[in-house]
Enzyme design. Structure first.
Site, PDB file in Angstrom:
ATOM      1  N   ARG A  93      23.818  47.981  26.771  1.00 46.16           N
ATOM      2  CA  ARG A  93      24.726  47.895  27.920  1.00 46.16           C
ATOM      3  C   ARG A  93      26.112  48.379  27.536  1.00 46.16           C
ATOM      4  NH1 ARG A  93      24.466  41.669  29.455  1.00 46.16           N
ATOM      5  NH2 ARG A  93      24.856  42.455  31.557  1.00 46.16           N
ATOM      6  N   HIS A 455      53.048  65.187  53.784  1.00 44.01           N
ATOM      7  CA  HIS A 455      54.087  64.701  54.701  1.00 44.01           C
ATOM      8  C   HIS A 455      53.541  63.604  55.606  1.00 44.01           C
ATOM      9  CE1 HIS A 455      56.441  64.787  58.480  1.00 44.01           C
ATOM     10  NE2 HIS A 455      57.458  64.855  57.629  1.00 44.01           N
ATOM     11  N   ARG A 561      68.136  56.031  56.036  1.00 46.69           N
ATOM     12  CA  ARG A 561      68.297  57.484  55.967  1.00 46.69           C
ATOM     13  C   ARG A 561      68.879  57.952  57.277  1.00 46.69           C
ATOM     14  NH1 ARG A 561      63.015  56.477  53.917  1.00 46.69           N
ATOM     15  NH2 ARG A 561      62.667  57.313  51.803  1.00 46.69           N
ATOM     16  N   ARG A 617      72.916  55.438  53.793  1.00 45.51           N
ATOM     17  CA  ARG A 617      73.149  56.631  52.986  1.00 45.51           C
ATOM     18  C   ARG A 617      73.698  57.749  53.862  1.00 45.51           C
ATOM     19  NH1 ARG A 617      68.076  59.550  50.244  1.00 45.51           N
ATOM     20  NH2 ARG A 617      67.667  60.118  52.411  1.00 45.51           N
ATOM     21  N   GLY A 766      67.264  56.743  43.220  1.00 40.48           N
ATOM     22  CA  GLY A 766      66.378  57.482  44.121  1.00 40.48           C
ATOM     23  C   GLY A 766      65.294  58.089  43.249  1.00 40.48           C
ATOM     24  N   THR A 767      64.258  57.316  43.004  1.00 40.04           N
ATOM     25  CA  THR A 767      63.311  57.729  41.959  1.00 40.04           C
ATOM     26  C   THR A 767      62.440  58.913  42.367  1.00 40.04           C
ATOM     27  OG1 THR A 767      61.891  55.940  42.694  1.00 40.04           O
ATOM     28  CG2 THR A 767      63.221  55.547  40.734  1.00 40.04           C
ATOM     29  N   ASN A 768      62.367  59.222  43.686  1.00 43.73           N
ATOM     30  CA  ASN A 768      61.601  60.419  44.055  1.00 43.73           C
ATOM     31  C   ASN A 768      62.301  61.654  43.512  1.00 43.73           C
ATOM     32  OD1 ASN A 768      60.065  58.643  45.491  1.00 43.73           O
ATOM     33  ND2 ASN A 768      60.850  59.248  47.488  1.00 43.73           N
ATOM     34  N   TYR A 851      67.480  44.625  42.634  1.00 36.56           N
ATOM     35  CA  TYR A 851      66.549  44.611  43.768  1.00 36.56           C
ATOM     36  C   TYR A 851      65.714  45.883  43.812  1.00 36.56           C
ATOM     37  CZ  TYR A 851      69.642  47.837  46.274  1.00 36.56           C
ATOM     38  OH  TYR A 851      70.380  48.926  46.636  1.00 36.56           O
TER      39      TYR A 851
HETATM   40  P1  ADP Z   1      26.098  46.643  35.131  1.00 39.42           P
HETATM   41  O1  ADP Z   1      27.423  46.624  34.518  1.00 39.42           O
HETATM   42  O2  ADP Z   1      25.754  47.932  35.800  1.00 39.42           O
HETATM   43  O3  ADP Z   1      25.833  45.438  35.943  1.00 39.42           O
HETATM   44  P2  ADP Z   1      24.456  45.395  33.162  1.00 39.42           P
HETATM   45  O4  ADP Z   1      24.402  45.695  31.718  1.00 39.42           O
HETATM   46  O5  ADP Z   1      25.149  44.146  33.489  1.00 39.42           O
HETATM   47  O6  ADP Z   1      25.084  46.627  33.905  1.00 39.42           O
HETATM   48  O7  ADP Z   1      22.971  45.322  33.615  1.00 39.42           O
HETATM   49  C1  ADP Z   1      22.175  45.906  34.599  1.00 39.42           C
HETATM   50  C2  ADP Z   1      21.124  44.891  34.982  1.00 39.42           C
HETATM   51  O8  ADP Z   1      20.276  44.606  33.883  1.00 39.42           O
HETATM   52  C3  ADP Z   1      21.736  43.566  35.376  1.00 39.42           C
HETATM   53  O9  ADP Z   1      21.035  43.034  36.445  1.00 39.42           O
HETATM   54  C4  ADP Z   1      21.566  42.711  34.145  1.00 39.42           C
HETATM   55  O10 ADP Z   1      21.505  41.368  34.449  1.00 39.42           O
HETATM   56  C5  ADP Z   1      20.259  43.234  33.580  1.00 39.42           C
HETATM   57  N1  ADP Z   1      20.178  43.032  32.131  1.00 39.42           N
HETATM   58  C6  ADP Z   1      20.999  43.543  31.193  1.00 39.42           C
HETATM   59  N2  ADP Z   1      20.645  43.131  29.965  1.00 39.42           N
HETATM   60  C7  ADP Z   1      19.577  42.344  30.124  1.00 39.42           C
HETATM   61  C8  ADP Z   1      18.752  41.603  29.220  1.00 39.42           C
HETATM   62  N3  ADP Z   1      18.987  41.589  27.928  1.00 39.42           N
HETATM   63  N4  ADP Z   1      17.744  40.889  29.743  1.00 39.42           N
HETATM   64  C9  ADP Z   1      17.509  40.887  31.071  1.00 39.42           C
HETATM   65  N5  ADP Z   1      18.233  41.567  31.976  1.00 39.42           N
HETATM   66  C10 ADP Z   1      19.256  42.285  31.507  1.00 39.42           C
HETATM   67 MG    MG Z   2      26.197  43.750  35.245  1.00 43.95          MG
HETATM   68 MG    MG Z   3      67.136  61.953  47.234  1.00 41.68          MG
END
Ligand code: ADP
Ligand code: MG
Ligand code: MG
Length: 877
Positions: A93, A455, A561, A617, A766-768, A851
């Protein structure tokens, strides 16, 4: 000792998101507080940096560390990675510091091959489950790690289902899954001219590498750029033993929020999908069940589920968004994070957590995203109506709000029809300053061309008016007065609805609901006011805008303005006469006509602000912006000025400038034509004297000189103002204090702030202009090449949206320090667009400004951002 790049969840607690990424830090922390989660380890963001430094390769010692970490999970779980019995399967992951679309998706069931799948089948007694996991793994690996679109592989599954008349994936038999595995492997061989990798170690390293690679893909890069996320951060990778939700009816997976993410209601909000793996929920193939189903089917698990959620929420002291999986009636959590929520939910949750004693007032203030408040301030389309509709076109969400009206194709028409009580939406290819009146009159603005800083977009945001810009789907023919949207030809008789918060355009009318400023909103704003140091003013040119801003808590006007007051049709004629006159007398006569208008305008502002400070201004833009091009207008002017048309045209040509933004404008106009400044000073002072009497409150008008670049120039203009003001005050017999100060918007003025500060009562950045002059490129043209700078990683963010702290910020800090050293009374503020940008506000707070001033609808945003800045500054001390 060699640097550690890999941490088991058990030893990672407290190392922080910077190193572990958000997901990794969460897994370590959940492990630490005793939430049941599958064992695993995190490969750090430093390893990602190392990967890029090593020429996009994992050094051997890092690969070794990863293998060692796998060996630890093998011990902890008693399973074997690639083993012929009791095989260990893992998920891989990605996880950056903050969750980021574009990053590599998760791969599940890694470690499967023909040997381990057989062991899994035998030892679980569930062959179907084993082969279901296997075919998912091959698909995910091919798709996610190797970047092959999944449609062809999906089609292979669909084929089987179609042939057999199955509706659900779960109906597919073991034999069919085996067949599918074979098909997937053949497909892989065909695509890559090599066999699907059978060695789990090879699978793992390929997957980890793919995660690091994904940090630099297009989607990640554009998301980072839009959200100001530095490229240097890198992503972490988490490797975690699998919890199987697809083992049968006693297994399943789901997502849960500890409170409602849409309303904030304090009730667990969750969905559950039996006999499934995580990806099924996201993919939306099967509709998940309400969590009550889990309660019915496995009450014990449910009880533990609710208890653990409450425990986690109390630990994190915020609403949590969680993923969980049940394997054979055993509950695992896979992820928790602070849940995304609507602005309304954020306000309620912050107040509730405060009342529950879980967080302090300061923390409650920090819990609400300032920018999100925007969505609460404008009336919106009824969400239940929107659900039933599909948009007819899509543009950019340039200025939030909802607008419905008949189409108007030009500003004049919009104004006239509005005056007759008709609701119109101004539809144009793009807008220009001449359209201001029409924009004011319209319910909303739709343009075909132009981006978020066009604009139309900038002016609409300033007015708090709904705008959808850059709607390329709309084919506009301004001459024929038609627009083609979604294949339908619309005229000025047709109604459209535009949603400035989503950029969506609909043909026809949609019901609206009023902005709901609930009690929670008011309560958080009150807390914000308690903790902020910066004052918040507004940029307003009309009493109506001023009133809106005051309702939202503005403490004065930081920028009026005056030029906007001259575009009105009954005034622009006199303005043009003034500009085209060749004699002082001619100009004075025209200015005399303009005086009453200006005086009334200023009086209206003073009354609307009811005694609060109003900073006006002097005239700023290049004069030719006011001049006409149309023949009839020129004719009319020639008559009034006693000139030939030819001569008028010559004058207009003469006034043309090659680089008007750096031309004859700002206080340069007053140096050439002191009578302009004198007239404006007079209008301001006379209005203030009258308002002071009517309000029965002492006023201190602030008169601001634009575009100053030298102290002598400043003094020249200041003297004209003071001469006129003192004369009028004396003649009135009243007492009136007034202040003369300057914009700091040219780098030279910032450099010489010590000299100028001695003579000025206040500075307003006048930061723009300060940004465009410091960078040396214009805001209006930068849109063409800035994208190249983002793509090439030279710049990471638009300096016109968030102030550039390094360069422009240096000038600001220097000017504040030098100005105050010369004049301890110097009052310092900012009135550019940055005054409403939370990140910039934090900088202005820390730079010691008094401000910020922003458009009316940004006032609550600025109040909250100012409070957050003050609280953060206090904390970091
Ligand atoms: P995202 O950030 O896209 O949610 P994740 O890594 O959290 O990615 O996971 C995608 C899916 O896979 C989620 O539903 C998560 O719970 C599941 N998942 C990830 N790792 C495991 C794991 N070790 N066992 C079971 N499910 C998992
Ligand atoms: Mg997730
Ligand atoms: Mg100006």
């Amino acid at each position: 000792m060699a640097k550690q790049y890999v941490y088991n969840f058990k030893e990672a607690y407290g190392l922080g998101k910077e190193l572990l990424g958000g997901k990794g830090a969460g897994l370590a922390e959940m492990t630490h507080i005793g939430v049941p989660i599958p064992q695993g380890f995190t490969i750090t963001t430093d390893a990602c940096t190392l990967y890029y430094k090593s020429g996009k390769k994992l050094p051997d010692y890092l690969i070794n560390d990863i293998y060692n970490a796998v060996a630890v999970i093998e011990k902890e779980t008693g399973k074997n990675f690639g083993g012929a019995h009791n095989p260990l399967l893992v998920s891989v992951r990605s996880g950056a510091r903050i969750s980021m679309p574009g990053m590599m998706d998760t791969i599940l069931n890694l470690g499967l091959n023909d040997v381990t799948v057989a062991a899994l089948a035998k030892e679980t007694g569930n062959e179907r489950f084993a082969f279901d996991s296997y075919r998912r793994f091959i698909l995910m690996f091919t798709n996610i790690a190797k970047g092959i679109k999944r449609d062809e592989m999906d089609a292979m599954l669909e084929d089987i289902k179609k042939k057999k008349g199955y509706k659900l994936d779960t109906e597919v038999t073991t034999e069919e899954l085996k067949e599918l595995v074979k098909k997937y492997k053949d497909y892989y061989l065909k695509k890559f001219k090599e066999e699907f990798p059978v060695d789990p170690k090879v699978q793992l390293i390929e997957a980890v590498t793919a995660v690091f690679r994904s940090w630099d893909n297009d989607r990640a890069n554009s998301y980072r750029q839009m959200n100001n996320i530095p490229y240097e951060w890198g992503t972490a990778v988490n490797v975690q033993s699998m919890a199987f939700g697809n083992k049968g009816e006693k297994s399943g997976t789901g997502v849960a929020f500890s409170r409602s993410p849409s309303t904030g209601e304090n009730k667990v909000f969750a969905e559950y999908l039996p006999n499934a793996q995580g990806e099924d929920v996201v993919a939306g193939i099967r509709t998940p069940l309400h969590i009550e189903e889990l309660q019915k089917r496995m009450p014990k698990v449910y009880e533990q589920f609710i208890k653990t959620i409450k425990m986690m929420e109390a630990h994190y002291k915020d609403m949590q968004d969680m993923e969980f999986t049940v394997e054979d009636e055993k509950l695992y959590f896979l992820q928790t994070r602070n849940g995304k929520r609507t602005a309304a939910a954020a306000l309620k949750i912050a107040c509730d957590l405060l009342d529950e004693g879980l967080i302090t007032e300061e923390e409650a203030v920090l819990r609400v995203e300032p920018k999100s408040l925007d969505s609460l301030l404008h009336p919106t389309f009824d969400p239940s109506e929107l659900k039933k509709l599909k948009e007819d076109a899509k543009g950019l969400p340039a200025s939030p709000g909802a607008a419905t009206g008949k189409i108007a194709f030009d500003a004049k028409e919009a104004k006239e029809r509005h005056a007759k009580g008709e609701k119109v939406v101004l539809v144009r290819a793009e807008t220009s300053p001449e359209d201001i009146d029409g924009m004011v009159a319209a319910e909303g603005i739709l343009t075909k061309r132009g981006g978020m800083t066009s604009h139309a977009a900038v002016v609409a945001r300033g007015m708090g008016k709904c705008c959808v810009a850059g709607c390329g789907d709309a084919v506009i023919d301004e001459e024929k007065r038609i627009v083609i949207i979604n294949g339908k030809t619309l005229t000025d008789k047709d109604v459209i609805s535009i949603d400035g918060s989503t950029g969506l355009v609909y043909i026809g009318n949609i019901k609206k609901v009023d902005a709901e400023l609930s009690g929670y909103f008011a309560r958080i704003m009150k807390l914000a006011d308690k903790y902020r140091r910066l004052h918040v003013r507004t940029n307003a040119d009309t009493p109506r805008d001023a009133q809106v801003a005051a309702k939202f808590g503005a403490e004065g006007i930081g920028l009026c303005r005056t030029e906007h007051m001259f575009f009105n049709p009954d005034r622009i004629f006199h303005m043009r006469k003034m500009i085209l006159s060749e004699t002082v007398e001619g100009r004075e006569a025209a200015l005399e006509e303009l005086l009453p208008y200006q005086r009334d305008d200023f009086y209206g502002l003073y009354m609307a602000m009811n005694g609060m400070n109003v900073n006006v201004r002097l005239l700023d833009p290049p004069l030719h912006e006011f001049l006409p091009q149309e023949a009839d207008k020129i004719q009319e002017l020639a008559k009034a000025l006693n000139m030939t048309e030819e001569h008028v045209r010559e004058r207009i040509d003469y006034l043309h400038e090659f680089n008007p933004m750096m031309g004859h404008r700002g206080c340069r106009l007053d140096v050439s034509y002191p009578e302009i400044g004198r007239m404006q000073a007079r209008a301001i002072i006379e209005a203030a004297l009258k308002a002071q009497k009517d309000l029965k409150k002492p006023l201190t008008p602030e008169i601001m000189i634009p575009l100053t670049l030298d102290v002598k120039e400043f003094l020249y203009v200041k003297e004209i103002i003071c001469e006129e003001a003192d004369k009028l005050i004396k003649a009135s017999g009243e007492k009136l204090n007034y202040k003369v100060g300057t914009m700091i918007e040219i780098p030279r003025a910032a450099l010489l702030a010590g000299e100028i500060g001695k003579e000025a009562a206040f500075f307003s950045f006048g930061t723009n202009d300060l940004t465009q002059m410091t960078y040396g490129f214009s805001r209006d043209d930068a849109g063409k090449f800035l994208p190249d700078y983002y793509a090439k990683k030279i710049f990471e963010q638009d300096p016109f949206q968030t102030v550039d702290q390094k360069g422009v910020g240096k000038l600001i800090k220097m000017a504040v320090t030098d100005g105050r050293a010369a004049n301890s009374e110097l009052h310092v503020g900012v009135c550019g667009e940055h005054g409403g940008d939370p990140l910039s506000i934090e900088f202005f707070n820390n730079a010691g400004l008094d401000y910020v001033s922003c458009s009316p609808f940004r006032v609550p945003v600025a109040r909250l951002a100012a409070a957050q800045a003050a609280i953060k500054a206090k904390k970091s001390k």
